[in-house]
Motif scaffolding. Structure first.
Motif, PDB file in Angstrom:
ATOM      1  N   LEU A  59       0.844  -1.196   0.000  1.00  0.00           N
ATOM      2  CA  LEU A  59       0.000   0.000   0.000  1.00  0.00           C
ATOM      3  C   LEU A  59       0.877   1.242   0.000  1.00  0.00           C
ATOM      4  N   SER A  60       0.541   2.188  -0.844  1.00  0.00           N
ATOM      5  CA  SER A  60       1.196   3.494  -0.812  1.00  0.00           C
ATOM      6  C   SER A  60       0.190   4.523  -0.321  1.00  0.00           C
ATOM      7  N   PHE A  61       0.706   5.485   0.409  1.00  0.00           N
ATOM      8  CA  PHE A  61      -0.128   6.540   1.005  1.00  0.00           C
ATOM      9  C   PHE A  61       0.429   7.892   0.605  1.00  0.00           C
ATOM     10  N   ARG A  62      -0.439   8.802   0.298  1.00  0.00           N
ATOM     11  CA  ARG A  62      -0.030  10.186   0.117  1.00  0.00           C
ATOM     12  C   ARG A  62      -1.066  11.087   0.762  1.00  0.00           C
ATOM     13  N   GLY A  63      -0.592  12.181   1.332  1.00  0.00           N
ATOM     14  CA  GLY A  63      -1.508  13.070   2.024  1.00  0.00           C
ATOM     15  C   GLY A  63      -0.966  14.484   2.119  1.00  0.00           C
ATOM     16  N   VAL A  64      -1.873  15.434   2.255  1.00  0.00           N
ATOM     17  CA  VAL A  64      -1.518  16.846   2.349  1.00  0.00           C
ATOM     18  C   VAL A  64      -1.575  17.278   3.806  1.00  0.00           C
ATOM     19  N   ILE A  65      -0.455  17.798   4.297  1.00  0.00           N
ATOM     20  CA  ILE A  65      -0.377  18.312   5.662  1.00  0.00           C
ATOM     21  C   ILE A  65       0.455  19.595   5.644  1.00  0.00           C
ATOM     22  N   ASN A  66      -0.061  20.609   6.268  1.00  0.00           N
ATOM     23  CA  ASN A  66       0.579  21.929   6.257  1.00  0.00           C
ATOM     24  C   ASN A  66       0.793  22.435   4.828  1.00  0.00           C
ATOM     25  N   GLY A  67      -0.147  22.092   3.964  1.00  0.00           N
ATOM     26  CA  GLY A  67      -0.108  22.575   2.590  1.00  0.00           C
ATOM     27  C   GLY A  67       0.855  21.859   1.681  1.00  0.00           C
ATOM     28  N   LYS A  68       1.494  20.784   2.162  1.00  0.00           N
ATOM     29  CA  LYS A  68       2.457  20.044   1.353  1.00  0.00           C
ATOM     30  C   LYS A  68       2.077  18.570   1.272  1.00  0.00           C
ATOM     31  N   MET A  69       2.459  17.948   0.147  1.00  0.00           N
ATOM     32  CA  MET A  69       2.143  16.540  -0.076  1.00  0.00           C
ATOM     33  C   MET A  69       3.297  15.663   0.383  1.00  0.00           C
ATOM     34  N   GLY A  70       2.977  14.648   1.195  1.00  0.00           N
ATOM     35  CA  GLY A  70       3.973  13.684   1.626  1.00  0.00           C
ATOM     36  C   GLY A  70       3.591  12.284   1.201  1.00  0.00           C
ATOM     37  N   TYR A  71       4.583  11.381   1.169  1.00  0.00           N
ATOM     38  CA  TYR A  71       4.379  10.040   0.657  1.00  0.00           C
ATOM     39  C   TYR A  71       4.971   8.997   1.603  1.00  0.00           C
TER      40      TYR A  71
ATOM     41  N   ASN B 234       8.595  13.600   5.126  1.00  0.00           N
ATOM     42  CA  ASN B 234       9.144  13.907   3.803  1.00  0.00           C
ATOM     43  C   ASN B 234       8.375  15.003   3.080  1.00  0.00           C
ATOM     44  N   ALA B 235       7.170  15.349   3.560  1.00  0.00           N
ATOM     45  CA  ALA B 235       6.438  16.470   2.962  1.00  0.00           C
ATOM     46  C   ALA B 235       7.213  17.768   3.122  1.00  0.00           C
ATOM     47  N   ASP B 236       7.990  17.870   4.208  1.00  0.00           N
ATOM     48  CA  ASP B 236       8.746  19.096   4.474  1.00  0.00           C
ATOM     49  C   ASP B 236       9.977  19.230   3.584  1.00  0.00           C
ATOM     50  N   ILE B 237      10.467  18.105   3.047  1.00  0.00           N
ATOM     51  CA  ILE B 237      11.711  18.163   2.283  1.00  0.00           C
ATOM     52  C   ILE B 237      11.523  17.934   0.787  1.00  0.00           C
ATOM     53  N   LEU B 238      10.376  17.346   0.410  1.00  0.00           N
ATOM     54  CA  LEU B 238      10.146  17.087  -1.014  1.00  0.00           C
ATOM     55  C   LEU B 238       9.766  18.375  -1.725  1.00  0.00           C
TER      56      LEU B 238
END
Length: 447
Positions: free
Chosen positions: A52-64, A85-89
């Protein structure tokens, strides 16, 4: 914990810690295979894989994030990994979650009984296939590979914007590859067939006999003189050649400058005999699908119509960039892979000629039945190919003998233009298929 329970728990916890949008892409595959050798069970294997892969938006950024396990303690890991990783991608273009299409085609009926086929049925089918092959011709000395298998695949794409796409499909396959000898010469040949409903629906004896015919017909092969000859690509070799160049129809390849089809929409890129179709909604084919890897509802697309290039394969991103509608050709190589572009059930539309008629109208020429070295011998950017091959020499409208130790050279884009006849022998066995087709001339290197 099943996938629905996992999804609900994951989305609930995600909202609690600040995710505004979330999506999962879940794949699970399971296969059971029986292989026999010399009248005994050689292998009995059960393989299960997926994740399963997950992606989501938190603090306006997409993380995986991704996982192979569906356990409660994995939920915290996925959410934290994606947040980290949303903070660095940094994405050139912010990914967007898709709400889903307005409607979806009806899902094919899932045959649970096929997946639950008793092992004894698989074993007996494989045994019978081997017995039939060995009895069909005294020159057949061994079935190098003889197997019957069942596989099941499940895909779920769901997000907090309302998208929920789910399907399960299954397939039974029988495959045999035999060795034949005569006068010190050894050749091989194989055949396979499938059913989406039951193992019993596969004509096991027919599969065995056709494998034997493929092998023994190659005995006595020799090379031919180098020259340009009329060439028939039998449907199996035709499908091999087409599959090697499918990326030239990808909007990704076009956008990156890797395809000579760039800028050719609305133009003739092939002979009028050529119509290339991607139809994931066709019934009873192995590569059917009602949605793509982004959750877009699939449809029948004519890539080439009567020689004219009508469209490229598009996902939502490439379609948005080109200002067109997606063709629902989003793809993923694995559950945690990136979204790309690919076909579903691609085929060259059949013509009206039988293979026998195409052979009968050939005075001196070659029928190619197998291409070798496709990865090293093809260049998708230029279209050039140089491939070792096997086939049959034709004289005065008759197949005379088998041919080996030859190389066929040409250019795929020229091949499309030069197809002068298309056969009616289309047989769906995979995701890319073709009927036989004939060219007036192609370079063959032999002796």
């Amino acid at each position: 914990m099943n996938i629905q329970q996992f999804q609900e728990a994951l989305f609930t916890k995600g909202r609690e810690i600040g995710y505004t949008d979330m999506e999962i892409y879940y794949v699970n595959g399971r296969s059971t295979s029986v292989k026999v050798l010399k009248g005994e069970i050689d292998q009995y294997t059960i393989v299960e894989n997926g994740g399963l892969s997950f992606r989501g938006v938190i603090n306006g950024k997409m993380g995986y994030a991704s996982t192979e396990k569906l356990k409660p303690d994995v939920i915290d890991f996925l959410l934290e990994e994606a947040r980290s990783n949303a903070d660095i991608l940094e994405n050139e273009e912010q990914d967007e979650l898709f709400e889903g299409s307005e409607s979806y085609p009806e899902q094919p009926v899932y045959i649970a009984e096929l997946v639950d086929t008793a092992p004894e049925i698989l074993i007996e089918a494989a045994m019978e296939m081997e017995r039939t092959a060995l009895a069909a011709d005294p020159r057949v000395v061994m079935a190098r590979h003889c197997s019957v298998s069942i596989r099941e695949n499940e895909v779920l794409i769901a997000n907090t914007k309302g998208l929920h796409c789910h399907h399960r499909k299954s397939q039974a396959t029988a495959y045999i590859y035999v060795i034949a000898t005569q006068h010190g010469e050894t050749v091989t040949g194989g055949w396979h067939d499938y059913s989406l409903r039951s193992v019993e629906e596969i004509d096991i004896e027919d599969v065995a006999r056709k494998a034997v015919q493929e092998a023994v017909s190659r005995l006595g092969a020799s090379t031919i003189q180098s020259d340009n000859y009329p060439v028939i690509f039998r449907r199996d070799a035709a499908a091999q050649l087409l599959a090697a160049y499918t990326t030239v129809f990808s909007a990704e390849s076009v956008d990156k400058g890797f395809s000579r089809m760039a800028g050719k929409l609305g133009q003739l890129v092939a002979s009028r005999h050529v119509t290339l179709i991607d139809d994931p909604l066709m019934k009873n084919v192995p590569a059917g699908s009602t949605f793509d890897a982004e959750g877009s509802a699939t449809r029948r697309n004519e890539i080439i119509k009567d020689g004219e290039l009508r469209t490229y394969f598009h996902n939502r991103k490439t379609a948005r960039k080109a200002g067109v509608q997606s063709t629902a050709n989003a793809s993923k190589g694995s559950y945690n892979g990136k979204i790309g572009v690919s076909y579903h059930n691609l085929y060259l539309a059949p013509g009206s000629s039988t293979l026998e008629e195409m052979i009968g109208k050939t005075d001196r020429g070659l029928m190619i039945v197998e291409l070798q070295g496709l990865h090293a011998g093809t260049n998708t950017a230029s279209g050039n190919f140089s491939l070792a091959c096997l086939g049959y020499w034709i004289e005065q409208g008759q197949v005379v003998r088998a041919v080996n130790q030859i190389t066929v050279s040409g250019n795929f884009f020229d091949v499309l233009q030069q197809i002068e006849e298309v056969g009616n022998d289309l047989r769906f066995t995979g995701s890319c298929t073709s009927p036989s087709f004939k060219l007036a001339s192609l370079s063959i290197s032999g002796s």
